[in-house]
Design an enzyme around this catalytic site. Structure first.
Site, PDB file in Angstrom:
ATOM      1  N   ASN A   1      -8.633   4.077  -2.217  1.00 13.44           N
ATOM      2  CA  ASN A   1      -7.922   2.924  -1.665  1.00 13.44           C
ATOM      3  C   ASN A   1      -7.272   2.132  -2.795  1.00 13.44           C
ATOM      4  O   ASN A   1      -7.461   2.449  -3.979  1.00 13.44           O
ATOM      5  CB  ASN A   1      -8.899   2.043  -0.875  1.00 13.44           C
ATOM      6  CG  ASN A   1      -8.206   1.175   0.159  1.00 13.44           C
ATOM      7  OD1 ASN A   1      -6.975   1.127   0.233  1.00 13.44           O
ATOM      8  ND2 ASN A   1      -8.982   0.480   0.966  1.00 13.44           N
TER       9      ASN A   1
ATOM     10  N   CYS B   1       0.823  -1.212   0.000  1.00 10.12           N
ATOM     11  CA  CYS B   1       0.000   0.000   0.000  1.00 10.12           C
ATOM     12  C   CYS B   1       0.854   1.258   0.000  1.00 10.12           C
ATOM     13  O   CYS B   1       0.508   2.257  -0.634  1.00 10.12           O
ATOM     14  CB  CYS B   1      -0.935   0.001   1.202  1.00 10.12           C
ATOM     15  SG  CYS B   1      -0.083  -0.083   2.808  1.00 10.12           S
TER      16      CYS B   1
ATOM     17  N   HIS C   1      -1.844   1.635   7.116  1.00 11.25           N
ATOM     18  CA  HIS C   1      -2.239   1.503   5.708  1.00 11.25           C
ATOM     19  C   HIS C   1      -2.061   2.849   5.014  1.00 11.25           C
ATOM     20  O   HIS C   1      -2.394   3.898   5.574  1.00 11.25           O
ATOM     21  CB  HIS C   1      -3.694   1.049   5.623  1.00 11.25           C
ATOM     22  CG  HIS C   1      -4.171   0.760   4.230  1.00 11.25           C
ATOM     23  ND1 HIS C   1      -3.489  -0.066   3.352  1.00 11.25           N
ATOM     24  CD2 HIS C   1      -5.278   1.189   3.546  1.00 11.25           C
ATOM     25  CE1 HIS C   1      -4.153  -0.134   2.210  1.00 11.25           C
ATOM     26  NE2 HIS C   1      -5.232   0.620   2.301  1.00 11.25           N
TER      27      HIS C   1
END
Length: 342
Positions: free
Chosen positions: A308, A118, A288
């Site tokens: 995302n 990520c 994240h």
């Protein structure tokens, strides 16, 4: 005395919201009970649903790959901007997709797959957006997450996690080549891992249980790609931390494009479906990294608009919203960005 009393009440309310359990018992993460608890919570402001992205809490921890730099690391590696010189009016609503409609990458939702990358995806996505935005649409390049996770050794450990800020430093110092997804197979180094499905039924294969290993660094482009590796690189001119301040972050996005941010993921977030997320229940899972593309207000609740990297089937078509202006889950504490080399 009144101020102290108000502070104590506010602190108690904050702590209560962050340790809430059912009947004083810990709720099992990823369970139907947790989903019901969130959906029945009067102050949640968001909806939860079953997801097949994560098979267990340990599984989720492996995929939370954003590592935090301490204050000294941040200070020594790059400057922190406060944009005190930017006197721009901040609107109540802002969406980078509408501000720069010619930059199609802003609407793109990628998929990190079964790899804790990520930190790299948030970086190359925002860099890709900024190349288009800051060049006035004159340049277009989809930067490669593969090149970053495999070749940036200072960034961390590839699929096992990395530092978002160092990814931006690497863009400035070493440059990053182009690369799309495994499915479209475009650019110099496309991503090698497939998009995977969050739910039982969907257009992508099930995510499965395999955790991918970090690929070896290869300073070559895929077969048939005409531009040599070194010539395909795109460079940043400057990387920087964005001050932990709502308005400073907003000004940076308005002037230069989406930013990368990292936040603390709690157990309840793993079941996010829609709405404006705030931590309701559960313990911390890990960090994240994502891309903030704008902000807004809904029913008097201010929020960040966030892209995302779990493909467009997750959340609100790949996006989610989070409460803005109170450093929810530390999302305003770790924001990084940069300027392109022209």
């Amino acid at each position: 005395m009144l101020k102290i009393a108000v502070y104590i009440v506010s602190l108690f309310t904050f702590l209560e919201a962050h340790v809430t359990t059912r009947n004083n018992q810990r709720i099992e993460p990823l369970s139907d009970e947790m989903i019901s608890f969130i959906n029945e919570h009067p102050d949640a402001g968001w909806k939860a649903d079953k997801s097949d992205r994560f098979h267990s809490l340990d599984d989720a921890r492996i995929l939370m790959g954003a590592r935090k730099e301490d204050a000294e690391m941040k200070r020594n590696r790059r400057p922190t901007v406060d944009h005190h010189d930017l006197n721009v009016e901040i609107p109540s609503q802002f969406d980078s997709r509408k501000k720069w409609p010619h930059c199609k990458s802003i609407s793109q939702i990628r998929d990190q797959s079964r790899c804790g990358s990520c930190w790299a995806f948030g970086a190359v996505e925002a860099m890709t957006d900024r190349i288009c935005i800051q060049s006035g649409g004159g340049q277009s390049a989809e930067l490669s997450a593969l090149d970053l996770i495999s070749c940036c050794k200072d960034c961390g450990d590839g699929c096992q996690g990395g530092f978002p800020g160092v990814a931006w430093d690497y863009w400035v110092k070493r440059g990053i080549v182009t690369g799309g997804s495994k499915e479209n197979h475009t650019g110099c180094q496309p991503y090698p891992f497939p998009k995977c499905e969050h739910h039982t039924k969907g257009k992508y294969p099930a995510c499965g249980t395999k955790i991918y290993k970090t690929p070896q660094c290869k300073q070559t482009c895929q077969k048939g790609y005409k531009t040599p590796y070194e010539q395909d690189k795109h460079y940043g001119d400057e990387s920087y931390n964005v001050q932990n301040n709502e308005k400073v972050i907003q000004r940076d996005i308005m002037m230069y494009g989406p930013v990368e941010a990292a936040f603390d993921v709690y157990e309840d977030f793993l079941n996010y479906k829609s709405g404006i997320y705030r931590h309701v229940t559960g313990s911390i899972v890990g960090g994240h990294a994502i891309r903030i593309i704008g902000w807004g207000v809904e029913k008097r609740t201010p929020y960040w608009l966030i892209a995302n990297s779990w493909n467009e089937d997750w959340g609100e078509k790949g996006l989610f919203r989070m409460v803005r202006g109170r450093d929810e889950c530390s999302i305003e504490s770790d924001v990084v960005a940069g300027l392109i080399k022209t």
